[in-house]
Scaffold this motif. Sequence first.
Motif, PDB file in Angstrom:
ATOM      1  N   SER A  53       0.819  -1.200   0.000  1.00  0.00           N
ATOM      2  CA  SER A  53       0.000   0.000   0.000  1.00  0.00           C
ATOM      3  C   SER A  53       0.865   1.267   0.000  1.00  0.00           C
ATOM      4  CB  SER A  53      -0.892  -0.078   1.233  1.00  0.00           C
ATOM      5  OG  SER A  53      -1.722   1.015   1.317  1.00  0.00           O
ATOM      6  N   ASN A  54       1.926   1.251   0.810  1.00  0.00           N
ATOM      7  CA  ASN A  54       2.826   2.404   0.853  1.00  0.00           C
ATOM      8  C   ASN A  54       3.509   2.621  -0.491  1.00  0.00           C
ATOM      9  OD1 ASN A  54       2.122   2.665   3.514  1.00  0.00           O
ATOM     10  ND2 ASN A  54       3.988   1.706   4.310  1.00  0.00           N
ATOM     11  N   GLY A  89       2.353   1.750  -3.366  1.00  0.00           N
ATOM     12  CA  GLY A  89       1.336   2.253  -4.285  1.00  0.00           C
ATOM     13  C   GLY A  89       1.092   3.742  -4.087  1.00  0.00           C
ATOM     14  N   TYR A  90       1.097   4.159  -2.825  1.00  0.00           N
ATOM     15  CA  TYR A  90       0.892   5.576  -2.500  1.00  0.00           C
ATOM     16  C   TYR A  90       2.012   6.432  -3.100  1.00  0.00           C
ATOM     17  CZ  TYR A  90      -0.459   9.609   0.348  1.00  0.00           C
ATOM     18  OH  TYR A  90      -0.886  10.837   0.765  1.00  0.00           O
ATOM     19  N   ILE A  91       3.221   5.948  -2.962  1.00  0.00           N
ATOM     20  CA  ILE A  91       4.373   6.676  -3.508  1.00  0.00           C
ATOM     21  C   ILE A  91       4.272   6.775  -5.034  1.00  0.00           C
ATOM     22  CG2 ILE A  91       6.884   6.515  -3.869  1.00  0.00           C
ATOM     23  CD1 ILE A  91       6.983   5.281  -0.997  1.00  0.00           C
TER      24      ILE A  91
END
Lengths: 188, 188
Positions: free
Chosen positions: B129-130, B132-134
């Motif tokens: 998830s992190n 993907g956020y980046i």
Amino acid sequence: MEEFLREQIEKIVKLSDDEFSFALSHFSFKALKKHQYLVQAGDPAPNDHFVVKGLLRSFYIDEQGKTHIMQFAMEDWWISDPQAYFNKTNAILNIDCLEDTQLYYISIENREKLCAELQKMEYFFMKKSNAGYIALQRRILSLMSQKAEERFTQFVTLYPSLLQRLPKALIASYLGISRETLSRMPLT
Amino acid sequence: MEEFLREQIEKIVKLSDDEFSFALSHFSFKALKKHQYLVQAGDPAPNDHFVVKGLLRSFYIDEQGKTHIMQFAMEDWWISDPQAYFNKTNAILNIDCLEDTQLYYISIENREKLCAELQKMEYFFMKKSNAGYIALQRRILSLMSQKAEERFTQFVTLYPSLLQRLPKALIASYLGISRETLSRMPLT
């Protein structure tokens, strides 16, 4: 002050007093003045920040020296340079204070320790992260598909209180529209 | 097939054979043909999908009927409508197959069950998830600050294999540039 952080966490997971004290012990507190920088591009940016009071922005300065606003953050919001935070690299964003600001912050090491010890907090951060992901995706769709006026209307609907607190030039920069275009919008 | 999913998970967390079997029992498998839809805007989209073989895209159709590509996904990537998935709402995106595709998928309910039972998997999804956020944040910066040629160069650098597999019109749509502009780029 502490209660504000606890309320934010307890919107997602309930904590006992002991659990909250344990979680809180992984955070630190900081106060900054308007115009002060929290993160400077090129420096390490090892913390994620939860705003207790105040208003900040994160922004990127491109090779031509033009400023692009990535995010605002007011009370109850989180702000960081996510790439620098999660990958432990130097910041590509700057973060500065648009008002006097008070915040809690947590390092990635402390966050991982806390999550390993208290799975409720891992769940909390996961939920926040998912909500952030959805917000970024909405922003991409908006940048790709909406006209300036639609972007502005969406901004006003989503964040009415920001409209009152932010200089118009910053809203225009966030929306990627000219200040002249913004000044022709209704409601301003 | 299973091993491919295991390798993906074990890039982040090591699992025993029993743990992997337990994790796998929360996933289902599906095969689709080129052009087939995986998610249709307006319908529920309760699953996140891990691509074992093939190529898909997610896209948004705006009110004027124009298509905007949000994401591609090839082997080892994940694809969903995140808002529909996490908030259990109907999809705003469509997802279709650009090649014959095989994938594992997991519902949000199964993901939450799995994460509650096996904290390593919560850590795995958090890391994905992190990342993907980046990636989304990089896309926003690119849309705001880069010229068409720079966006194309970044795309080729990040995803060289996609350049070979994708029709040029779809790359242009993803980058938000005209096909004519793309055809003038080097390397095409």
